[in-house]
Design a protein around this motif. Sequence first.
Motif, mmCIF file in Angstrom:
data_model
loop_
_atom_site.group_PDB
_atom_site.id
_atom_site.type_symbol
_atom_site.label_atom_id
_atom_site.label_comp_id
_atom_site.label_asym_id
_atom_site.label_seq_id
_atom_site.Cartn_x
_atom_site.Cartn_y
_atom_site.Cartn_z
ATOM 1 N N ILE A 30 0.834 -1.203 0.000
ATOM 2 C CA ILE A 30 0.000 0.000 0.000
ATOM 3 C C ILE A 30 0.871 1.256 0.000
ATOM 4 N N ALA A 31 1.955 1.257 0.737
ATOM 5 C CA ALA A 31 2.869 2.400 0.746
ATOM 6 C C ALA A 31 3.473 2.613 -0.636
ATOM 7 N N TYR A 32 3.846 1.512 -1.289
ATOM 8 C CA TYR A 32 4.410 1.618 -2.640
ATOM 9 C C TYR A 32 3.365 2.155 -3.619
ATOM 10 N N TYR A 33 2.150 1.661 -3.521
ATOM 11 C CA TYR A 33 1.083 2.138 -4.399
ATOM 12 C C TYR A 33 0.882 3.648 -4.231
ATOM 13 N N LYS A 34 0.903 4.125 -3.001
ATOM 14 C CA LYS A 34 0.735 5.557 -2.765
ATOM 15 C C LYS A 34 1.859 6.363 -3.413
ATOM 16 N N LYS A 35 3.023 5.754 -3.515
ATOM 17 C CA LYS A 35 4.172 6.414 -4.133
ATOM 18 C C LYS A 35 4.009 6.535 -5.655
ATOM 19 N N ILE A 36 3.362 5.561 -6.283
ATOM 20 C CA ILE A 36 3.278 5.549 -7.751
ATOM 21 C C ILE A 36 1.926 5.971 -8.310
ATOM 22 N N ARG A 37 0.903 6.079 -7.491
ATOM 23 C CA ARG A 37 -0.452 6.265 -8.008
ATOM 24 C C ARG A 37 -0.628 7.520 -8.839
ATOM 25 N N GLU A 38 0.127 8.572 -8.590
ATOM 26 C CA GLU A 38 -0.018 9.785 -9.388
ATOM 27 C C GLU A 38 0.374 9.561 -10.845
ATOM 28 N N HIS A 39 1.192 8.566 -11.115
ATOM 29 C CA HIS A 39 1.648 8.289 -12.475
ATOM 30 C C HIS A 39 0.693 7.383 -13.258
ATOM 31 N N ILE A 40 -0.112 6.612 -12.561
ATOM 32 C CA ILE A 40 -0.951 5.603 -13.203
ATOM 33 C C ILE A 40 -1.908 6.209 -14.221
ATOM 34 N N ALA A 41 -2.555 7.299 -13.881
ATOM 35 C CA ALA A 41 -3.520 7.928 -14.797
ATOM 36 C C ALA A 41 -2.855 8.456 -16.059
ATOM 37 N N LYS A 42 -1.559 8.717 -16.008
ATOM 38 C CA LYS A 42 -0.832 9.250 -17.158
ATOM 39 C C LYS A 42 -0.318 8.149 -18.084
ATOM 40 N N GLY A 43 -0.329 6.915 -17.616
ATOM 41 C CA GLY A 43 0.248 5.809 -18.365
ATOM 42 C C GLY A 43 -0.698 5.240 -19.407
#
Length: 102
Positions: A30-43
């Motif tokens: 969950i901590a890792y997901y919070k780190k990357i989630r801002e990029h997901i919508a751009k991918g």
Amino acid sequence: MVNSMLVRIHQSGHLAEITGERYELVKEGIAYYKKIREHIAKGKPFWPLGLPNFEDSWFSYGLKLPQKLPLAVWRMESEGDKVILPIPDLKERDVNPSFGSF
């Protein structure tokens, strides 16, 4: 947790009953997901091995981002322990794969 890591994370099961090492793994995920989630919508999503079928030995899903290419790979029922992922965007480029970093 890898099943949802590159899309929208979700949890199920008896999470309140998880203890010890399993709890720490969920917490880390969950901590890792919070780190990357801002990029997901751009991918832009892609499937190096094509859209999966239940009979497939391997399954892979990734996101194309300007400077990164997060990729998840599942070994289903394969006798081999290696798979070649055809990713034309990386052909003849220096690639520095890393596990768990973004």
